[in-house]
Write an enzyme that holds these catalytic residues in place. Structure first.
Site, PDB file in Angstrom:
ATOM      1  N   CYS A  90      19.297 106.060 -38.095  1.00  0.00           N
ATOM      2  CA  CYS A  90      20.579 106.377 -37.471  1.00  0.00           C
ATOM      3  C   CYS A  90      20.386 106.557 -35.969  1.00  0.00           C
ATOM      4  O   CYS A  90      19.511 107.320 -35.547  1.00  0.00           O
ATOM      5  CB  CYS A  90      21.145 107.660 -38.090  1.00  0.00           C
ATOM      6  SG  CYS A  90      22.683 108.214 -37.342  1.00  0.00           S
ATOM      7  N   CYS A 143      21.043 110.425 -35.121  1.00  0.00           N
ATOM      8  CA  CYS A 143      20.238 111.567 -35.572  1.00  0.00           C
ATOM      9  C   CYS A 143      18.848 111.194 -36.073  1.00  0.00           C
ATOM     10  O   CYS A 143      18.054 112.069 -36.406  1.00  0.00           O
ATOM     11  CB  CYS A 143      20.977 112.354 -36.645  1.00  0.00           C
ATOM     12  SG  CYS A 143      20.949 111.565 -38.276  1.00  0.00           S
ATOM     13  N   CYS A 171      26.387 108.169 -42.231  1.00  0.00           N
ATOM     14  CA  CYS A 171      25.113 108.902 -42.295  1.00  0.00           C
ATOM     15  C   CYS A 171      25.363 110.265 -42.913  1.00  0.00           C
ATOM     16  O   CYS A 171      26.199 111.027 -42.428  1.00  0.00           O
ATOM     17  CB  CYS A 171      24.539 109.043 -40.884  1.00  0.00           C
ATOM     18  SG  CYS A 171      23.064 110.095 -40.811  1.00  0.00           S
ATOM     19  N   CYS A 195      24.540 113.270 -40.180  1.00  0.00           N
ATOM     20  CA  CYS A 195      25.330 113.574 -38.979  1.00  0.00           C
ATOM     21  C   CYS A 195      26.747 113.034 -39.038  1.00  0.00           C
ATOM     22  O   CYS A 195      27.520 113.237 -38.104  1.00  0.00           O
ATOM     23  CB  CYS A 195      24.629 113.050 -37.730  1.00  0.00           C
ATOM     24  SG  CYS A 195      24.799 111.264 -37.493  1.00  0.00           S
ATOM     25  N   CYS A 242      27.133  96.355 -45.152  1.00  0.00           N
ATOM     26  CA  CYS A 242      27.424  95.626 -43.923  1.00  0.00           C
ATOM     27  C   CYS A 242      27.492  96.651 -42.793  1.00  0.00           C
ATOM     28  O   CYS A 242      28.435  97.436 -42.714  1.00  0.00           O
ATOM     29  CB  CYS A 242      28.767  94.907 -44.104  1.00  0.00           C
ATOM     30  SG  CYS A 242      29.232  93.889 -42.716  1.00  0.00           S
TER      31      CYS A 242
HETATM   32 FE    FE Z   1      22.912 110.248 -38.459  1.00  0.00          FE
END
Ligand code: FE
Length: 130
Positions: free
Chosen positions: A47, A50, A96, A99, A119
């Site tokens: 990510c 984060c 995610c 976060c 995707c």
């Molecule tokens: Fe994240």
């Protein structure tokens, strides 16, 4: 997993305007424009917000869509799925778990073994090359 909860002002300070638009405002990068749609290097996609491990390059495939496409996440619990009825479409949003960053959508038209196509916007990812 410790959840990360930051204000928009804090995210704006940390991210580029495009990263903020995609990840924190559910934006979409134009197809065939991102850093990773045609990337075939090994590693773990994390990510951008984060650092949470999201997708292994082993699960990436060329969907022809113009966005990085994966058949499965590193771990189911590292992502969150939710119904997204925006823009007149019934889709499943992928974000995610740690976060809350918007990552993309998952569609039931992927290859085996899962039959799924995650995707994902390149903008929301950082490849941790191995
Ligand atoms: Fe994240």
């Amino acid at each position: 997993m410790d959840e990360i909860d930051k204000t928009n002002a804090q995210w704006q300070e940390q991210l580029t305007p495009e990263q903020f638009r995609v990840c924190r405002e559910c934006g979409t990068e134009p197809a065939f424009s991102g850093e990773y749609y045609d990337c075939h290097e090994p590693g773990i996609y994390r990510c951008i917000c984060c650092g949470n491990a999201l997708f292994d390059a082993d699960s990436k495939y060329d969907s022809g869509s113009g966005w990085p496409s994966f058949v499965q996440p590193v771990k189911a619990e590292n992502i969150e799925l939710s119904d997204d009825d925006s823009h007149g479409m019934a889709r499943v949003e992928v974000s995610c778990e740690r976060c809350g960053a918007h990552l993309g959508h998952v569609f039931p038209d992927g290859p085996q073994p899962t039959g799924l196509r995650y995707c994902i916007n390149s903008t929301s990812l950082a490849l941790d090359r191995s």
